[in-house]
Design an enzyme around this catalytic site. Structure first.
Site, PDB file in Angstrom:
ATOM      1  N   CYS A   1       0.591  -0.749  -0.509  1.00  0.00           N
ATOM      2  CA  CYS A   1      -0.085  -0.067  -0.241  1.00  0.00           C
ATOM      3  C   CYS A   1       1.326   1.423   0.040  1.00  0.00           C
ATOM      4  CB  CYS A   1      -0.952  -0.584   1.308  1.00  0.00           C
ATOM      5  SG  CYS A   1      -1.623  -1.403   1.346  1.00  0.00           S
ATOM      6  N   HIS A   2       1.965   1.549   0.839  1.00  0.00           N
ATOM      7  CA  HIS A   2       2.259   2.702   0.865  1.00  0.00           C
ATOM      8  C   HIS A   2       4.200   2.643   0.769  1.00  0.00           C
ATOM      9  CE1 HIS A   2      -1.146   3.646   3.331  1.00  0.00           C
ATOM     10  NE2 HIS A   2      -0.681   4.380   1.805  1.00  0.00           N
ATOM     11  N   GLY A   3       4.255   1.279   1.180  1.00  0.00           N
ATOM     12  CA  GLY A   3       6.398   0.735   0.276  1.00  0.00           C
ATOM     13  C   GLY A   3       6.914   0.629   1.600  1.00  0.00           C
TER      14      GLY A   3
END
Length: 180
Positions: A144-146
């Site tokens: 989702c956000h790394g």
């Protein structure tokens, strides 16, 4: 006659019908308050399904080297990973790296059980579920956000502020691990 008034011993009053009614009403009121309060107090106890999820036992000996299983515990994924010697060596080599949430590999598993890593599989950024085997550190990647975690579940890159959470667990007889 005597100069003073004669005093008669005080006689205890006999209970009246009114006294009986007062006592009966008081007992009934206490019973009513207790009866009304009990459901309010009882509803604060955890539900049966919640208690059932408080702990889980998993047979870990069937998890092969390099494999990870995911078990649902308290409504969250629980990663039970049988780490390879290479994964352990990589984690130990990075013990002194610049880590956002510093922790050694040895602090992330039970003594003498370095091949077993058990973490709650929820990203500490926004609660997504990371996937294993991706990212530059060979551990988990939150798509989702790394956020990138290494093979010890330590945060290495991305917005996550903390390492993957370690639950309370113990290794039991018969090849089982009890979590919770």
């Amino acid at each position: 006659m005597h100069g003073g008034a004669e005093t008669m011993p005080a006689r205890a009053e006999e209970p009246t019908k009114r006294d009986f009614l007062h006592i009966t009403t008081g007992v009934a009121a206490v019973g009513l308050v207790g009866g009304l309060a009990w459901p309010l107090i009882d509803q604060m106890n955890p539900a049966g399904d919640t208690l059932a999820l408080a702990s889980v036992e998993v047979e870990y000996t069937k998890v092969t080297l390099g494999q990870q299983i995911v078990v649902k515990w308290q409504g969250k994924p629980l990663f039970i990973r049988h780490r390879t010697p290479k994964e352990i060596a990589e984690a130990v080599a990075d013990d002194h790296a610049d880590l956002r949430d510093p922790a050694t590999d040895a602090s992330r598993h039970k003594p003498g059980m370095a091949e077993w890593l058990i973490v709650i599989g929820v990203c500490t950024h926004l609660g997504c579920v990371p996937t294993f085997g991706q990212g530059e550190y060979g551990g988990w990647l939150c798509p989702c956000h790394g956020s990138v975690y290494d093979t010890a579940g330590r945060i290495r890159k991305g917005p996550a502020p903390k390492n993957l959470v370690l639950p309370d667990y113990s290794f039991e007889a018969g090849g089982k691990v009890k979590v919770g």
